[in-house]
Design an enzyme around this catalytic site. Structure first.
Site, PDB file in Angstrom:
ATOM      1  N   HIS A 277       0.835  -1.208   0.000  1.00  0.00           N
ATOM      2  CA  HIS A 277       0.000   0.000   0.000  1.00  0.00           C
ATOM      3  C   HIS A 277       0.867   1.255   0.000  1.00  0.00           C
ATOM      4  CE1 HIS A 277      -3.221   2.769   1.513  1.00  0.00           C
ATOM      5  NE2 HIS A 277      -2.179   3.317   2.123  1.00  0.00           N
ATOM      6  N   GLU A 278       1.852   1.296   0.886  1.00  0.00           N
ATOM      7  CA  GLU A 278       2.730   2.472   0.962  1.00  0.00           C
ATOM      8  C   GLU A 278       3.519   2.648  -0.331  1.00  0.00           C
ATOM      9  OE1 GLU A 278       2.409   4.587   3.258  1.00  0.00           O
ATOM     10  OE2 GLU A 278       1.108   3.350   4.500  1.00  0.00           O
ATOM     11  N   HIS A 281       1.639   4.504  -3.068  1.00  0.00           N
ATOM     12  CA  HIS A 281       1.716   5.965  -3.029  1.00  0.00           C
ATOM     13  C   HIS A 281       2.931   6.458  -3.815  1.00  0.00           C
ATOM     14  CE1 HIS A 281      -1.588   6.579  -0.332  1.00  0.00           C
ATOM     15  NE2 HIS A 281      -1.044   5.889   0.642  1.00  0.00           N
ATOM     16  N   GLU A 357      -5.716   7.148  -1.116  1.00  0.00           N
ATOM     17  CA  GLU A 357      -5.565   5.989  -0.228  1.00  0.00           C
ATOM     18  C   GLU A 357      -6.316   4.774  -0.781  1.00  0.00           C
ATOM     19  OE1 GLU A 357      -3.618   5.690   2.262  1.00  0.00           O
ATOM     20  OE2 GLU A 357      -2.986   7.788   2.458  1.00  0.00           O
TER      21      GLU A 357
END
Length: 418
Positions: A277-278, A281, A357
């Site tokens: 997930h990070e 970004h 997100e």
């Protein structure tokens, strides 16, 4: 003077009463009927005590948030109207003949009074977090972090305010544009130095001790074309039971960071999902999009602040004991307008952040192909932070830079890889 203070206090009290009613009685936080019994229903992954505590804790923390921000506005108004700002200006001029030192002295007294008057909110917030076992930080450690916060912010504000007022005195009409131009490299500079200079002031960072997990995380990073040689671990377990992980910095200073609480409470697959997930970004350049959005809002905000300050000083300058916007004593009004415009723009910036997100969540699902790990990690995040799965709408608007857990669990559970 009395009218301004009276109506400011009355407005604050009425706002506080409305927010308290809304959070404790008016808002609907029930789970939709069609999601009862699903992975998004907190009753399926929280026990009765956790459900009760998450509701209580979230309500109290949200109330403190909504009361603390306008309370800071009230402080700025009172400091202006009772003449304290003018007194600070006179003290600074009497102490030194150098402009930069006058700014530093004035800013110290203003920062100190705001810090002292705001301290009860900070203390109550800390005490509540400790009561609900979210914070495990000792009082001395918490006070140390507060002191570091004060001095770091004070040091940066001396530079910022000195430059801004120098620009105002040089170009009263276009200072806001020149200030914005200077904010562009300054913002990138702060993002570059934060991982190596600022963050270590609060916590200890060291290479991830679990080398097998690090190898798997770096393999994910390589798959995503992220130039990372190390994964960093930070000892947050001495301060909190909450979980977190992030990618920070820009350029050569970018780094992947895992809280040790995350390492202790999540499984390997859950950690890999969080890290994917990070990385999403980074891959989708959300950090640069965020900077661009911030700079656009800053430009618009500085233009509006300039117009409002001109009008307000002209109308209430005698009450504020301020002769023009070039006077350092106008700083509380400047900070008041910044805070109010920032608060007003939060729903917009949060909406953009929630969209990013969600994209990062979907990226992580695609990268790991592990829906079960995603669902269980979101559920554990809710339990660890005692967060409401379906928070009130106003809380979501003003506080949530992430989709609510209800939304994240729902679209994750419905996800199907193409």
């Amino acid at each position: 003077m009395k009218k301004i203070i009276k109506w400011s206090v009355i407005s604050y009290i009425l706002f506080g009463l409305f927010i308290a009613w809304y959070l404790f009685y008016g808002a609907n936080t029930d789970i939709p009927t069609n999601l009862k019994g699903s992975a998004a229903d907190p009753e399926t992954f929280m026990n009765d005590q956790q459900l009760l505590l998450s509701e209580e804790y979230s309500q109290i923390k949200n109330l403190l948030y909504f009361l603390s921000i306008p309370f800071e506005w009230l402080i700025y108004i009172v400091v202006l109207v009772v003449g304290l700002s003018a007194k600070f200006r006179e003290w600074s001029k009497a102490t030194s003949k150098f402009s930069i030192l006058q700014t530093a002295i004035y800013l110290f007294w203003l920062s100190l009074i705001v810090e002292v008057l705001s301290f009860p909110f900070q203390w109550v917030s800390y005490s509540v977090s400790k009561k609900y076992n979210i914070t495990v930080q000792t009082t001395s450690s918490w006070m140390k972090d507060n002191m570091i916060d004060f001095w770091v912010n004070y040091a940066m504000m001396i530079i910022i305010i000195a430059v801004v007022f120098w620009l105002i005195r040089k170009s009263t009409k276009r200072w806001w544009f020149y200030a914005w131009l200077l904010s562009v490299p300054f913002s990138f500079f702060l993002m570059f130095v934060q991982p190596v200079l600022i963050d270590p002031l609060y916590n200890d960072f060291y290479p991830l001790t679990n080398k097998e997990l690090e190898t798997k995380i770096l393999a994910l990073a390589d798959k995503a074309d992220i130039p990372a040689d190390h994964v960093y671990e930070v000892n947050m377990s001495a301060k909190t039971n909450s979980l977190n992980a992030y990618v920070t910095g820009v350029g050569s200073n970018s780094r992947i960071v895992l809280w040790d609480t995350t390492l202790n409470r999540l499984s390997e697959n859950e950690i890999l999902f969080i890290m994917a997930h990070e990385m999403g970004h980074y891959v989708m350049k959300h950090i640069y999009i965020g900077i661009a959005g911030y700079l656009v809002l800053t430009l618009i905000g500085l233009y509006i602040i300039n117009k409002l300050m001109q009008v307000m000083v002209k109308k209430w300058g005698k009450v504020f004991k301020v002769s023009s916007i070039q006077d350092i004593a106008v700083l509380p009004l400047f900070l008041l307008l910044i805070s109010m415009l920032s608060f007003a723009s939060d729903p917009i910036s949060n909406a953009v952040s929630r969209h990013q997100e969600k994209d990062a969540d979907l990226y992580a699902l695609e990268m790991t192909n592990d829906k079960e790990a995603a669902v269980s990690s979101f559920q554990e995040l809710s339990r660890a932070g005692l967060s409401q799965v379906n928070p009130p709408y106003l809380v979501k608007l003003f506080r949530y830079g992430h989709p609510t857990m209800l939304e994240r669990l729902t679209y994750t559970n419905e996800y199907e890889q193409e």
